[in-house]
Design a protein around this motif. Sequence first.
Motif, PDB file in Angstrom:
ATOM      1  N   VAL A 195       0.839  -1.205   0.000  1.00 18.43           N
ATOM      2  CA  VAL A 195       0.000   0.000   0.000  1.00 18.43           C
ATOM      3  C   VAL A 195       0.873   1.253   0.000  1.00 18.43           C
ATOM      4  CG1 VAL A 195      -1.701   1.332   1.307  1.00 18.43           C
ATOM      5  CG2 VAL A 195      -1.912  -1.170   1.163  1.00 18.43           C
ATOM      6  N   HIS A 196       1.899   1.264   0.846  1.00 19.02           N
ATOM      7  CA  HIS A 196       2.784   2.427   0.925  1.00 19.02           C
ATOM      8  C   HIS A 196       3.609   2.585  -0.355  1.00 19.02           C
ATOM      9  CE1 HIS A 196       1.656   2.340   5.139  1.00 19.02           C
ATOM     10  NE2 HIS A 196       2.261   3.493   5.317  1.00 19.02           N
ATOM     11  N   ILE A 197       4.036   1.471  -0.941  1.00 20.88           N
ATOM     12  CA  ILE A 197       4.767   1.533  -2.209  1.00 20.88           C
ATOM     13  C   ILE A 197       3.891   2.159  -3.290  1.00 20.88           C
ATOM     14  CG2 ILE A 197       5.658   0.124  -4.119  1.00 20.88           C
ATOM     15  CD1 ILE A 197       7.697   0.292  -1.947  1.00 20.88           C
ATOM     16  N   ASN A 198       2.637   1.741  -3.366  1.00 24.48           N
ATOM     17  CA  ASN A 198       1.726   2.287  -4.384  1.00 24.48           C
ATOM     18  C   ASN A 198       1.507   3.785  -4.191  1.00 24.48           C
ATOM     19  OD1 ASN A 198       1.375  -0.152  -5.722  1.00 24.48           O
ATOM     20  ND2 ASN A 198      -0.356  -0.767  -4.440  1.00 24.48           N
ATOM     21  N   ARG A 199       1.418   4.215  -2.934  1.00 27.08           N
ATOM     22  CA  ARG A 199       1.264   5.649  -2.665  1.00 27.08           C
ATOM     23  C   ARG A 199       2.493   6.423  -3.127  1.00 27.08           C
ATOM     24  NH1 ARG A 199      -1.021   5.090   3.511  1.00 27.08           N
ATOM     25  NH2 ARG A 199      -3.161   4.421   3.000  1.00 27.08           N
ATOM     26  N   LEU A 200       3.676   5.844  -2.850  1.00 30.01           N
ATOM     27  CA  LEU A 200       4.913   6.501  -3.269  1.00 30.01           C
ATOM     28  C   LEU A 200       5.033   6.557  -4.789  1.00 30.01           C
ATOM     29  CD1 LEU A 200       7.425   5.046  -0.656  1.00 30.01           C
ATOM     30  CD2 LEU A 200       6.750   7.450  -0.890  1.00 30.01           C
ATOM     31  N   ARG A 201       4.597   5.502  -5.446  1.00 29.59           N
ATOM     32  CA  ARG A 201       4.626   5.506  -6.916  1.00 29.59           C
ATOM     33  C   ARG A 201       3.722   6.604  -7.476  1.00 29.59           C
ATOM     34  NH1 ARG A 201       4.651  -1.051  -7.605  1.00 29.59           N
ATOM     35  NH2 ARG A 201       6.903  -1.284  -7.934  1.00 29.59           N
ATOM     36  N   ASP A 202       2.575   6.797  -6.863  1.00 28.26           N
ATOM     37  CA  ASP A 202       1.680   7.874  -7.300  1.00 28.26           C
ATOM     38  C   ASP A 202       2.337   9.232  -7.112  1.00 28.26           C
ATOM     39  OD1 ASP A 202      -0.346   6.182  -8.083  1.00 28.26           O
ATOM     40  OD2 ASP A 202      -1.443   6.312  -6.174  1.00 28.26           O
ATOM     41  N   ARG A 203       3.033   9.395  -5.992  1.00 27.98           N
ATOM     42  CA  ARG A 203       3.672  10.680  -5.692  1.00 27.98           C
ATOM     43  C   ARG A 203       4.855  10.957  -6.628  1.00 27.98           C
ATOM     44  NH1 ARG A 203       2.252  12.796  -0.664  1.00 27.98           N
ATOM     45  NH2 ARG A 203       1.279  11.370   0.831  1.00 27.98           N
ATOM     46  N   THR A 204       5.531   9.901  -7.081  1.00 28.32           N
ATOM     47  CA  THR A 204       6.780  10.080  -7.832  1.00 28.32           C
ATOM     48  C   THR A 204       6.667   9.651  -9.289  1.00 28.32           C
ATOM     49  OG1 THR A 204       7.585   7.870  -7.155  1.00 28.32           O
ATOM     50  CG2 THR A 204       8.126   9.724  -5.710  1.00 28.32           C
ATOM     51  N   LYS A 205       5.453   9.531  -9.808  1.00 30.17           N
ATOM     52  CA  LYS A 205       5.285   9.001 -11.175  1.00 30.17           C
ATOM     53  C   LYS A 205       5.911   9.909 -12.236  1.00 30.17           C
ATOM     54  CE  LYS A 205       0.534  10.787 -11.232  1.00 30.17           C
ATOM     55  NZ  LYS A 205      -0.889  10.364 -11.287  1.00 30.17           N
ATOM     56  N   GLU A 206       6.074  11.198 -11.909  1.00 28.26           N
ATOM     57  CA  GLU A 206       6.707  12.119 -12.864  1.00 28.26           C
ATOM     58  C   GLU A 206       8.200  12.293 -12.592  1.00 28.26           C
ATOM     59  OE1 GLU A 206       4.956  13.171 -15.355  1.00 28.26           O
ATOM     60  OE2 GLU A 206       3.081  12.344 -14.564  1.00 28.26           O
ATOM     61  N   ASN A 207       8.726  11.592 -11.590  1.00 28.31           N
ATOM     62  CA  ASN A 207      10.136  11.755 -11.228  1.00 28.31           C
ATOM     63  C   ASN A 207      11.042  11.186 -12.312  1.00 28.31           C
ATOM     64  OD1 ASN A 207      12.790  10.990  -9.824  1.00 28.31           O
ATOM     65  ND2 ASN A 207      11.779  12.255  -8.288  1.00 28.31           N
ATOM     66  N   ARG A 208      12.045  11.964 -12.715  1.00 30.83           N
ATOM     67  CA  ARG A 208      12.954  11.538 -13.788  1.00 30.83           C
ATOM     68  C   ARG A 208      14.247  10.933 -13.267  1.00 30.83           C
ATOM     69  NH1 ARG A 208      11.153  16.641 -15.594  1.00 30.83           N
ATOM     70  NH2 ARG A 208      13.123  17.597 -14.921  1.00 30.83           N
ATOM     71  N   ASP A 209      14.407  10.867 -11.944  1.00 31.75           N
ATOM     72  CA  ASP A 209      15.670  10.390 -11.371  1.00 31.75           C
ATOM     73  C   ASP A 209      15.639   8.919 -10.967  1.00 31.75           C
ATOM     74  OD1 ASP A 209      17.005  12.915 -11.509  1.00 31.75           O
ATOM     75  OD2 ASP A 209      15.805  13.571  -9.799  1.00 31.75           O
ATOM     76  N   PHE A 210      14.471   8.415 -10.583  1.00 36.05           N
ATOM     77  CA  PHE A 210      14.403   7.028 -10.111  1.00 36.05           C
ATOM     78  C   PHE A 210      12.989   6.479 -10.298  1.00 36.05           C
ATOM     79  CE2 PHE A 210      12.804   9.436  -6.545  1.00 36.05           C
ATOM     80  CZ  PHE A 210      11.790   8.639  -6.038  1.00 36.05           C
TER      81      PHE A 210
END
Length: 223
Positions: free
Chosen positions: A193-208
């Motif tokens: 659940v926490h991983i999915n939330r982080l993916r939503d927050r960082t989906k536009e991140n170009r570094d990782f």
Amino acid sequence: MFHILVVEDNIGTRRLMEAVLKNGGYDPVLAGDGYEALKILDKKHIDLIILDIMMPKMDGYALTKELRESGCDIPILMVTAKEAFEDKKKGFLTGADDYMIKPVDEEEMLLRIAALLRRAKIANEHKLIMGDTVLDYDAMTLITNGERQELPQKEFMLIYKLLSYPDKIFTRRQIMDEIWDMDSTTDERTVDVHINRLRDRTKENRDFEIVTVRGLGYKAVKK
């Protein structure tokens, strides 16, 4: 050069670790028991401690407890023949940062040492930087291209853990033990659940990106 204190009562093992550390580019400092180690720590700067558990006079648990209670935050790698989960749990709860079972793989030990030293540097600076991404530990914020997000504590600790060790796979159990603590009754699926939330927050991140390793767990990968 990093100074690494080896606390081990077996002379042969001490000499072997001394040779491995020298070959790895480190400066080994040797102690035969906990009391000798404390005397050395009073006089010499030490960057990391490799510590046996079963020793005369003062064992590894007692030494770790004394160091942590005195405010010492030097990384501690416990290396021991004691492999039961309860022994590992006691080591971590006492204040150890990592744990290896004898006989150790020399290359793996050097990799773990490098990771612990890197982690200690990050912890001292309280910031982790990857490209345009900055994790600020004190403010628990994720900054990307100047945009700041304040994260919930568990999410921040999880992404900080993954980005501290790029490409290293962490199982759900490992993540639970460190972030939710070993005695937590929370289901391991809460990590998903926490991983999915982080993916939503960082989906536009170009570094990782956070990658699922099927059947094992998760890792952070640089783009």
